[in-house]
Write an enzyme that holds these catalytic residues in place. Structure first.
Site, short mmCIF file in Angstrom:
data_model
loop_
_atom_site.label_atom_id
_atom_site.label_comp_id
_atom_site.label_asym_id
_atom_site.label_seq_id
_atom_site.Cartn_x
_atom_site.Cartn_y
_atom_site.Cartn_z
N ALA A 102 30.23 16.32 13.14
CA ALA A 102 31.30 15.34 12.94
C ALA A 102 31.73 15.14 11.51
O ALA A 102 31.10 15.69 10.52
CB ALA A 102 30.88 13.89 13.44
N THR A 108 32.24 12.57 9.19
CA THR A 108 31.59 11.13 8.99
C THR A 108 31.93 10.50 7.75
O THR A 108 31.31 9.64 7.66
CB THR A 108 30.06 11.31 9.08
OG1 THR A 108 29.67 12.26 8.04
CG2 THR A 108 29.61 12.00 10.37
N TYR A 145 38.07 6.71 11.34
CA TYR A 145 37.07 7.39 11.55
C TYR A 145 36.72 6.67 13.18
O TYR A 145 36.15 7.71 14.21
CB TYR A 145 35.77 6.94 10.67
CG TYR A 145 34.39 7.50 11.34
CD1 TYR A 145 34.07 8.65 11.26
CD2 TYR A 145 33.46 6.43 11.58
CE1 TYR A 145 32.63 9.01 11.70
CE2 TYR A 145 32.19 6.64 12.04
CZ TYR A 145 31.88 7.85 12.10
OH TYR A 145 30.46 8.24 12.69
N LYS A 160 36.27 8.87 16.47
CA LYS A 160 35.11 8.81 17.32
C LYS A 160 35.14 8.59 18.92
O LYS A 160 34.90 8.81 19.78
CB LYS A 160 33.74 7.98 16.73
CG LYS A 160 33.45 8.59 15.44
CD LYS A 160 32.93 10.15 15.59
CE LYS A 160 31.26 10.03 16.47
NZ LYS A 160 30.75 11.48 16.40
N1 NAP Z 1 24.87 8.62 9.59
C1 NAP Z 1 25.16 7.35 10.64
O1 NAP Z 1 24.93 6.47 10.08
C2 NAP Z 1 25.72 7.52 12.09
C3 NAP Z 1 25.91 6.23 12.75
C4 NAP Z 1 26.24 6.37 13.93
C5 NAP Z 1 26.50 7.81 14.51
N2 NAP Z 1 26.32 8.92 13.84
C6 NAP Z 1 26.84 9.94 14.38
O2 NAP Z 1 25.93 10.93 14.30
C7 NAP Z 1 26.32 12.35 14.22
C8 NAP Z 1 25.46 12.83 13.06
O3 NAP Z 1 25.88 12.03 11.77
P1 NAP Z 1 25.22 12.52 10.39
O4 NAP Z 1 25.15 11.24 9.66
O5 NAP Z 1 24.00 13.56 10.78
O6 NAP Z 1 26.56 13.35 9.90
P2 NAP Z 1 26.56 14.33 8.53
O7 NAP Z 1 25.40 14.30 7.75
O8 NAP Z 1 27.81 14.27 7.92
O9 NAP Z 1 26.57 15.82 9.40
C9 NAP Z 1 27.72 16.12 10.22
C10 NAP Z 1 27.44 17.52 10.52
O10 NAP Z 1 28.82 17.96 10.90
C11 NAP Z 1 29.05 19.24 10.35
N3 NAP Z 1 30.44 19.47 10.78
C12 NAP Z 1 31.36 18.77 9.99
N4 NAP Z 1 32.68 19.44 10.46
C13 NAP Z 1 32.43 20.50 11.06
C14 NAP Z 1 33.13 21.39 11.90
N5 NAP Z 1 34.39 21.30 11.84
N6 NAP Z 1 32.67 22.33 12.46
C15 NAP Z 1 31.32 22.44 12.60
N7 NAP Z 1 30.35 21.43 11.93
C16 NAP Z 1 30.73 20.52 11.16
C17 NAP Z 1 28.53 19.39 9.18
O11 NAP Z 1 28.42 20.56 8.72
P3 NAP Z 1 28.42 20.75 7.00
O12 NAP Z 1 27.59 20.09 6.26
O13 NAP Z 1 28.23 22.20 6.88
O14 NAP Z 1 29.90 20.16 6.52
C18 NAP Z 1 27.22 18.45 9.12
O15 NAP Z 1 26.25 19.39 9.50
C19 NAP Z 1 27.97 12.06 14.29
O16 NAP Z 1 28.45 12.45 15.31
C20 NAP Z 1 28.12 10.78 13.64
O17 NAP Z 1 29.39 10.30 14.12
C21 NAP Z 1 26.16 8.86 12.48
#
Ligand code: NAP
Length: 232
Positions: A11, A13, A74, A78
């Protein structure tokens, strides 16, 4: 390759950066999900979404069938991604405030700030549910093994503000929690331009359906992180 399940954690994010890159946010978080579901074919998709799809007007935990009304770009992207899922096949997992002992998330930010001899300021008027990434991952695996579909909220139990979370980490780290100053969202708006829900704690009314108990409290999740840090 013909997988049985595809778990989508990808995502865009960066919540604040999305405000000035609506196109990019929707490309990854909505159109990207459409392509992924199409490519998955008969595989079940488990997709991660966020508490930021809600507007924060509730005063008790958001449940799976509460209407989404995102405040930020954002959140809107989502919410649009959620609509791309096949509700009868795929699984939508909403989580919130994800943290872990690894670098690059709120837990390590708080730890670093406590290690410095500087004041800490955290907002007190945004309340949600901090969630340990390990607990979220375990639950996703359990849901996958149960062949779950539809929507489910996965978060640790309870709720707090960012200020409350920082204080709890301070106490667990053996530091003085009184060092954490409470500010409100308007004071932080310059640094964090995206509007965020004032209240976005997640609850679930479908745990029973999949034979699951509520996750441990967010306070216990904080203890687990600090314990992992202490073990080096
Ligand atoms: N963190 C939170 O507090 C939270 C809360 C609620 C929900 N979520 C959800 O949980 C999920 C994971 O979140 P996270 O915090 O782990 O996010 P994150 O650390 O930002 O990781 C997102 C991943 O998505 C990859 N990505 C981004 N754009 C891409 C693209 N165009 N093609 C392929 N890969 C891509 C990134 O790769 P690169 O590193 O190579 O850019 C990264 O590995 C997301 O759906 C987010 O909305 C997160």
């Amino acid at each position: 390759m013909s997988p049985d399940v595809v778990i989508n954690c990808a995502a865009k994010t960066a919540v604040d950066a999305c405000e000035t890159d609506r196109e990019g946010a929707f490309a990854v978080n909505a159109t990207g999900v459409r392509f992924l579901v199409g490519a998955a074919r008969s595989a079940r998709v488990i997709h991660l979404s966020s508490d930021y799809v809600f507007d924060g007007s509730k005063t008790e935990p958001y449940l799976e069938d509460d209407p989404v009304a995102p405040l930020s770009v954002y959140g809107a992207s989502k919410a649009a991604g959620e609509k791309e899922l096949r509700s009868e096949v795929d699984l939508l997992v909403r989580s919130s405030w994800v943290m872990s002992a690894s670098a690059g998330n709120i837990a390590s930010v708080i730890r670093t700030l406590f290690a410095r001899d500087a004041p800490l300021s955290f907002v007190i008027d945004q309340v949600g549910t901090p969630t340990l990434a390990d607990d979220l991952a375990s639950r996703v695996v359990a849901l996958m093994e149960a062949d779950a579909s539809g929507t489910i909220h996965v978060a640790n139990s309870g709720e707090t503000s960012w200020w409350g979370l920082a204080r709890r980490f301070g106490a667990a780290l053996g530091c003085d929690p009184e060092r954490v100053l409470a500010i409100d969202s308007t004071q932080a708006a310059g640094k964090y331009p995206a509007p965020r829900p004032r209240y976005s704690a997640l609850g679930s009314k479908v745990l029973d359906r999949w034979g699951l108990e509520p996750l441990r409290s967010w306070e216990d999740a904080v203890e687990a992180i600090v314990s992992e840090w202490n073990q080096g």
